[in-house]
Enzyme design. Structure first.
Site, mmCIF file in Angstrom:
data_model
loop_
_atom_site.group_PDB
_atom_site.id
_atom_site.type_symbol
_atom_site.label_atom_id
_atom_site.label_comp_id
_atom_site.label_asym_id
_atom_site.label_seq_id
_atom_site.Cartn_x
_atom_site.Cartn_y
_atom_site.Cartn_z
ATOM 1 N N ASP A 157 30.840 39.179 37.237
ATOM 2 C CA ASP A 157 31.225 38.212 38.278
ATOM 3 C C ASP A 157 32.273 37.221 37.762
ATOM 4 O OD1 ASP A 157 31.062 37.075 40.793
ATOM 5 O OD2 ASP A 157 28.874 36.943 40.794
ATOM 6 N N GLU A 190 35.632 39.890 41.122
ATOM 7 C CA GLU A 190 36.351 38.602 41.162
ATOM 8 C C GLU A 190 36.881 38.320 42.565
ATOM 9 O OE1 GLU A 190 39.578 39.726 42.088
ATOM 10 O OE2 GLU A 190 40.389 38.074 40.887
ATOM 11 N N TRP A 191 36.291 38.999 43.559
ATOM 12 C CA TRP A 191 36.481 38.687 44.979
ATOM 13 C C TRP A 191 37.908 38.899 45.481
ATOM 14 C CZ3 TRP A 191 34.866 33.599 42.585
ATOM 15 C CH2 TRP A 191 33.557 33.690 42.086
ATOM 16 N N GLY A 192 38.690 39.673 44.722
ATOM 17 C CA GLY A 192 40.046 39.985 45.174
ATOM 18 C C GLY A 192 41.040 38.866 44.968
ATOM 19 N N ASP A 212 32.035 37.395 49.448
ATOM 20 C CA ASP A 212 30.764 38.086 49.699
ATOM 21 C C ASP A 212 30.559 38.465 51.157
ATOM 22 O OD1 ASP A 212 30.384 37.580 47.064
ATOM 23 O OD2 ASP A 212 28.545 36.401 47.312
#
Ligand code: GLA
Length: 414
Positions: A157, A190-192, A212
């Site tokens: 994460d 890393e959520w883009g 998320d």
């Protein structure tokens, strides 16, 4: 005599080989031959959040087998945040001994004894999102510990990573995993934010493309500096990314919310579309207590086969189809000249979908596949009912699609 020029040459050779040996661009590799099709499994976060312990996980492992999930292809059982204890005096990470009294190794052994694999979670920053110890500064120790436990999958994460460079931070963990020697699938989370699709192909096996997901249809849940997203919002954010995915390196639009409170039709759409997107299929519901409907969606063999197709090509949207604004049509080229088609009804009413195959040009310009519906013939199978609906050269397909539902077929080349 040793000339000035020779000295410079020697020095640059030394520097080059040093670079190659210690941290240069060619030195670190990710493990090859992992995730050659999109990873399939289960993860604790979407339903259990921080409530993870060995009892629940053992029961989940048992349920993976008894529910038929394992035999349908789900392989990884992944523990998300909150499994951590403290680091020991030497800095090695330990599991929370209250929650995992038998230890993580015993849990991995149990998963392996059932033909499954065990995944774990950490964070590139100083702390995980739930504020447990992150791997920053301990990457090589952590990778060693995971390998010694028998871990098979690491989700990594991006919380509390202020000041770090994402590509560098993920490369460090890739190197640590590689050095630890156990083939561990590496999931970049890393959520883009730094466009991992542009740099992560040789770093990890999948990368999150968005923030998320949560169990909602067309929603955004706003927090002060970030949001969580419903299924449709995440779907729309995948635009333009298909060219980056392929065997061993996938776009990850986040884990499944099937069985977590969406309507039946929304659950079907979520699953069918994630399958079309060649997305990882990581279930996020309590599979110990799922309904027959949920189980039927998650273990649908025909749809899983579309997702797991060896070519690993992500679906594209047929933009030329404009009969009706509520309907979106997706096509995915499959092995042996087959195709899958999914039609999503985004609207609030049942829609009539009519498709004269012979009149439609369906061509994947990026990966160079042409369905040639005007010449080639395909047998059409409805993947929800498993019923044959005829042949493309001989008929126009006409079906009713309920609000928020997805009609999905396989077209087998004759
Ligand atoms: C982040 C990730 C989630 C989950 C949580 C755990 O939000 O994106 O998928 O792992 O952290 O705290």
């Amino acid at each position: 005599m040793f000339s000035y020029k020779q000295a410079i040459k020697q020095l640059s050779l030394l520097l080059c080989s040093g670079l190659l040996l210690f941290g240069g661009p060619l030195q670190a590799e990710k493990f090859d031959n992992l995730a050659m099709t999109p990873p399939m499994g289960w993860n604790s976060w979407n339903d259990f959040r921080c409530e993870v312990d060995e009892k629940m996980l053992r029961e989940t492992i048992d349920a993976m087998v008894s529910s038929g999930m394992r035999d349908a292809g789900y392989e990884y059982v992944n523990i998300d945040d909150c499994w951590h204890g403290e680091r020991d005096a030497q800095g090695f990470i330990q599991e929370n001994k209250q929650r995992f009294p038998s230890g993580m190794k015993a849990l991995a052994d149990y998963a392996h004894s059932k033909g499954l694999k065990l995944g774990i979670y950490s964070d590139a920053g100083w702390q995980t999102c739930a504020r447990f110890p992150g791997s920053r500064g301990h990457e090589f120790q952590d990778a060693q510990v995971y390998a010694s436990w028998g871990i098979d999958y690491l989700k990594y994460d991006w919380c509390y990573s202020e000041g770090l460079n994402a590509e560098g931070a993920y490369q460090t963990m890739r190197e640590a995993l590689h050095q630890a020697g156990r083939p561990i699938l590496f999931s970049i989370c890393e959520w883009g934010e730094s466009k991992p699709w542009e740099w992560a192909k040789d770093v990890g096996h999948l990368w999150r493309t968005t923030g998320d997901i949560y169990a909602c249809w067309d929603c955004e849940n706003k927090f002060p500096t970030w949001s969580t997203w419903g299924v449709l919002k995440i779907l729309d954010m995948q635009e333009g990314l298909r060219k980056y995915a392929g065997p061993g390196h996938w776009n990850d639009p986040d884990m499944l919310e099937v069985g977590n409170g969406l309507s039946y039709e929304q659950d079907r759409s979520h699953f069918a579309l994630w399958a079309m997107l060649a997305a990882p299929l990581i279930a996020g519901n309590d599979i110990r207590h799922m309904s027959e409907q949920t189980k039927a969606i998650l273990t649908n063999k025909g749809i899983i086969a579309v997702n797991q197709d060896a070519m690993g090509i992500q679906a594209f949207r047929l933009k030329s189809y404009s009969d009706n604004d509520n309907l979106q049509i997706w096509f995915k080229p499959l092995e042996n000249g087959d195709w899958a088609m999914a039609v999503l009804n985004r609207g609030e009413d049942t829609e009539n979908f009519r498709f004269d195959w012979r009149q439609q040009q369906v061509k994947d310009d990026l990966f160079q596949h042409d369905a040639a519906f005007d010449k080639a013939n395909y047998r059409i199978t409805d993947l929800w009912t498993n019923k044959e609906l005829g042949q493309t050269l001989q008929q126009t397909t006409e079906v009713q699609i309920k609000s928020h539902d997805t009609f999905i077929v396989r077209l087998a080349k004759i």
